[in-house]
Write a protein that holds these residues in place. Structure first.
Motif, mmCIF file in Angstrom:
data_model
loop_
_atom_site.group_PDB
_atom_site.id
_atom_site.type_symbol
_atom_site.label_atom_id
_atom_site.label_comp_id
_atom_site.label_asym_id
_atom_site.label_seq_id
_atom_site.Cartn_x
_atom_site.Cartn_y
_atom_site.Cartn_z
ATOM 1 N N PHE A 1 17.159 6.312 21.274
ATOM 2 C CA PHE A 1 15.984 7.166 21.267
ATOM 3 C C PHE A 1 14.708 6.336 21.173
ATOM 4 O O PHE A 1 14.740 5.153 20.829
ATOM 5 C CB PHE A 1 16.029 8.138 20.093
ATOM 6 C CG PHE A 1 16.259 7.465 18.760
ATOM 7 C CD1 PHE A 1 15.230 6.793 18.107
ATOM 8 C CD2 PHE A 1 17.507 7.510 18.157
ATOM 9 C CE1 PHE A 1 15.433 6.176 16.891
ATOM 10 C CE2 PHE A 1 17.721 6.892 16.931
ATOM 11 C CZ PHE A 1 16.689 6.228 16.302
ATOM 12 N N SER A 2 13.614 6.978 21.496
ATOM 13 C CA SER A 2 12.306 6.349 21.338
ATOM 14 C C SER A 2 11.818 6.591 19.908
ATOM 15 O O SER A 2 11.763 7.745 19.470
ATOM 16 C CB SER A 2 11.309 6.961 22.332
ATOM 17 O OG SER A 2 9.976 6.715 21.919
ATOM 18 N N PRO A 3 11.469 5.531 19.166
ATOM 19 C CA PRO A 3 10.959 5.732 17.803
ATOM 20 C C PRO A 3 9.735 6.641 17.759
ATOM 21 O O PRO A 3 9.562 7.420 16.817
ATOM 22 C CB PRO A 3 10.602 4.304 17.353
ATOM 23 C CG PRO A 3 11.468 3.419 18.174
ATOM 24 C CD PRO A 3 11.580 4.102 19.506
ATOM 25 N N ARG B 1 8.891 14.261 16.312
ATOM 26 C CA ARG B 1 9.731 15.362 15.842
ATOM 27 C C ARG B 1 9.680 15.484 14.317
ATOM 28 O O ARG B 1 9.627 16.591 13.774
ATOM 29 C CB ARG B 1 11.166 15.154 16.320
ATOM 30 C CG ARG B 1 11.296 15.162 17.834
ATOM 31 C CD ARG B 1 12.746 15.160 18.261
ATOM 32 N NE ARG B 1 12.871 15.043 19.713
ATOM 33 C CZ ARG B 1 13.938 15.397 20.391
ATOM 34 N NH1 ARG B 1 14.981 15.911 19.763
ATOM 35 N NH2 ARG B 1 13.990 15.258 21.696
ATOM 36 N N ILE B 2 9.691 14.347 13.650
ATOM 37 C CA ILE B 2 9.582 14.349 12.185
ATOM 38 C C ILE B 2 8.271 15.006 11.758
ATOM 39 O O ILE B 2 8.248 15.869 10.872
ATOM 40 C CB ILE B 2 9.670 12.911 11.632
ATOM 41 C CG1 ILE B 2 11.099 12.375 11.763
ATOM 42 C CG2 ILE B 2 9.215 12.858 10.172
ATOM 43 C CD1 ILE B 2 11.240 10.905 11.416
ATOM 44 N N VAL C 1 14.033 0.424 11.958
ATOM 45 C CA VAL C 1 13.072 0.863 12.976
ATOM 46 C C VAL C 1 12.375 2.144 12.550
ATOM 47 O O VAL C 1 11.140 2.251 12.610
ATOM 48 C CB VAL C 1 13.790 1.073 14.334
ATOM 49 C CG1 VAL C 1 12.862 1.790 15.315
ATOM 50 C CG2 VAL C 1 14.227 -0.260 14.921
ATOM 51 N N ILE C 2 13.152 3.129 12.115
ATOM 52 C CA ILE C 2 12.546 4.402 11.696
ATOM 53 C C ILE C 2 11.664 4.192 10.466
ATOM 54 O O ILE C 2 10.568 4.756 10.371
ATOM 55 C CB ILE C 2 13.633 5.452 11.408
ATOM 56 C CG1 ILE C 2 14.449 5.739 12.673
ATOM 57 C CG2 ILE C 2 12.999 6.744 10.887
ATOM 58 C CD1 ILE C 2 15.605 6.691 12.450
ATOM 59 N N ALA D 1 7.772 5.147 10.032
ATOM 60 C CA ALA D 1 7.451 6.136 9.005
ATOM 61 C C ALA D 1 6.441 5.587 7.995
ATOM 62 O O ALA D 1 5.515 6.292 7.581
ATOM 63 C CB ALA D 1 8.723 6.581 8.286
ATOM 64 N N LYS D 2 6.619 4.342 7.616
ATOM 65 C CA LYS D 2 5.669 3.733 6.675
ATOM 66 C C LYS D 2 4.291 3.580 7.303
ATOM 67 O O LYS D 2 3.270 3.683 6.612
ATOM 68 C CB LYS D 2 6.202 2.379 6.193
ATOM 69 C CG LYS D 2 7.338 2.507 5.189
ATOM 70 C CD LYS D 2 7.681 1.169 4.555
ATOM 71 C CE LYS D 2 8.677 1.344 3.422
ATOM 72 N NZ LYS D 2 8.997 0.063 2.741
ATOM 73 N N PHE D 3 4.255 3.343 8.608
ATOM 74 C CA PHE D 3 2.969 3.276 9.312
ATOM 75 C C PHE D 3 2.241 4.614 9.227
ATOM 76 O O PHE D 3 1.009 4.662 9.188
ATOM 77 C CB PHE D 3 3.191 2.883 10.773
ATOM 78 C CG PHE D 3 1.919 2.750 11.567
ATOM 79 C CD1 PHE D 3 1.132 1.609 11.454
ATOM 80 C CD2 PHE D 3 1.497 3.768 12.407
ATOM 81 C CE1 PHE D 3 -0.049 1.488 12.166
ATOM 82 C CE2 PHE D 3 0.309 3.658 13.134
ATOM 83 C CZ PHE D 3 -0.471 2.515 13.013
ATOM 84 N N GLU D 4 3.008 5.716 9.176
ATOM 85 C CA GLU D 4 2.424 7.056 9.032
ATOM 86 C C GLU D 4 2.028 7.353 7.587
ATOM 87 O O GLU D 4 1.451 8.394 7.296
ATOM 88 C CB GLU D 4 3.432 8.109 9.495
ATOM 89 C CG GLU D 4 3.806 8.047 10.955
ATOM 90 C CD GLU D 4 2.816 8.773 11.847
ATOM 91 O OE1 GLU D 4 1.972 9.513 11.312
ATOM 92 O OE2 GLU D 4 2.896 8.603 13.084
ATOM 93 N N GLY D 5 2.386 6.448 6.673
ATOM 94 C CA GLY D 5 2.041 6.644 5.269
ATOM 95 C C GLY D 5 3.121 7.328 4.459
ATOM 96 O O GLY D 5 2.869 7.786 3.342
ATOM 97 N N TYR D 6 4.343 7.407 4.996
ATOM 98 C CA TYR D 6 5.441 8.076 4.310
ATOM 99 C C TYR D 6 6.209 7.109 3.419
ATOM 100 O O TYR D 6 6.345 5.927 3.732
ATOM 101 C CB TYR D 6 6.419 8.689 5.311
ATOM 102 C CG TYR D 6 5.835 9.750 6.211
ATOM 103 C CD1 TYR D 6 4.648 10.415 5.886
ATOM 104 C CD2 TYR D 6 6.476 10.110 7.394
ATOM 105 C CE1 TYR D 6 4.124 11.387 6.718
ATOM 106 C CE2 TYR D 6 5.957 11.089 8.234
ATOM 107 C CZ TYR D 6 4.774 11.722 7.887
ATOM 108 O OH TYR D 6 4.258 12.689 8.713
ATOM 109 N N MET D 7 6.742 7.632 2.313
ATOM 110 C CA MET D 7 7.692 6.883 1.500
ATOM 111 C C MET D 7 9.074 7.042 2.127
ATOM 112 O O MET D 7 9.407 8.102 2.642
ATOM 113 C CB MET D 7 7.719 7.406 0.062
ATOM 114 C CG MET D 7 6.458 7.160 -0.732
ATOM 115 S SD MET D 7 6.593 7.859 -2.409
ATOM 116 C CE MET D 7 8.011 6.960 -3.038
ATOM 117 N N VAL D 8 9.886 5.989 2.047
ATOM 118 C CA VAL D 8 11.197 6.026 2.705
ATOM 119 C C VAL D 8 12.287 5.505 1.778
ATOM 120 O O VAL D 8 12.160 4.440 1.193
ATOM 121 C CB VAL D 8 11.194 5.188 4.004
ATOM 122 C CG1 VAL D 8 12.579 5.207 4.646
ATOM 123 C CG2 VAL D 8 10.147 5.707 4.983
#
Length: 223
Positions: free
Chosen positions: A103-105, A111-112, A16-17, A21-28
């Motif tokens: 929590f809500s994603p 917060r991230i 889920v996270i 996060a990938k939608f925001e363009g982050y590498m995970v």
């Protein structure tokens, strides 16, 4: 590109996270336990680590302690327990933020993003000096009479915010909003606890942080 490490033994939580996060363009990257989180932290450079507390092999608190021995990477702690002790202990060992499951994603991503934005903004500054108290904003280090002291990332952010707004009265609500970067769901003891730890760490300059009874705090410096 922003790179995150998600350490949680629940695959569903990681997925889920990671999706948000990938939608925001982050590498995970992912870790299934505390040991794997430490190993990946030692071999990769992360902008933020999301760390669960209850994990096999090594719990999140222990993993954070090991990571903090080498790195100042911002850490967001996840937990199914909401006890105040867990939160305060997490802050004491260097956690930047704390989220209770479920929590809500969207809230987690807010917060991230807040943590990452604060970290990046500090990289553009230089130094703050107040007599023997020096703050190296590039290296994120604090010196007392030329001796580097060991403080948590949240204590550091709190000190920087107060110092950059020296001689200005800051309410507890303002500090929670600006330093934690979101509408904090808790009480004022979070601020008071961090102020107490910060004062103990910056001796003999603890008196620079003045208590404003019934309001909050102020970094008072007339030099």
């Amino acid at each position: 590109m922003i790179r995150l490490l998600i350490a949680d033994d629940e695959e569903r939580i990681r997925e889920v996270i990671k999706e948000y996060a990938k939608f925001e363009g982050y590498m995970v990257d992912e870790a299934k336990d505390g040991m794997e989180a430490i190993q990946k932290s030692n071999t990769n450079e992360y902008d933020l680590i999301i760390m669960d507390i209850m994990m096999p092999k090594l719990d999140g608190f222990s993993a954070v302690k090991e990571i903090r021995k080498k790195f100042k990477t911002p850490i967001l702690m996840l937990s199914a327990r909401g006890e105040e002790y867990d939160k305060l202990f997490g802050f004491e060992i260097g956690v930047d933020d704390y989220v209770v499951k479920p929590f809500s994603p969207k809230e987690v991503m807010a917060r991230i993003n807040a943590i990452i934005n604060r970290s990046k903004s500090m990289e553009n500054n230089k130094k703050l000096e107040f007599d023997g108290l020096k703050i190296d904003l590039d290296g994120m280090d604090v010196y007392v009479d030329d001796k580097k002291i060991d403080i948590t990332p949240k204590e550091y952010e709190l000190l920087v915010y107060l110092a950059m707004n020296k001689n200005k009265a800051m309410s507890r609500e303002k500090l929670l909003k600006e330093v934690w970067g979101y509408d904090f769901y808790g009480d004022d003891r979070t601020i008071d606890t961090h102020i107490k730890m910060l004062r103990n760490n910056i001796e003999p300059y603890r008196d620079y942080i003045v208590t404003l009874r019934g309001v909050g705090y102020k970094f008072e410096y007339k030099g």
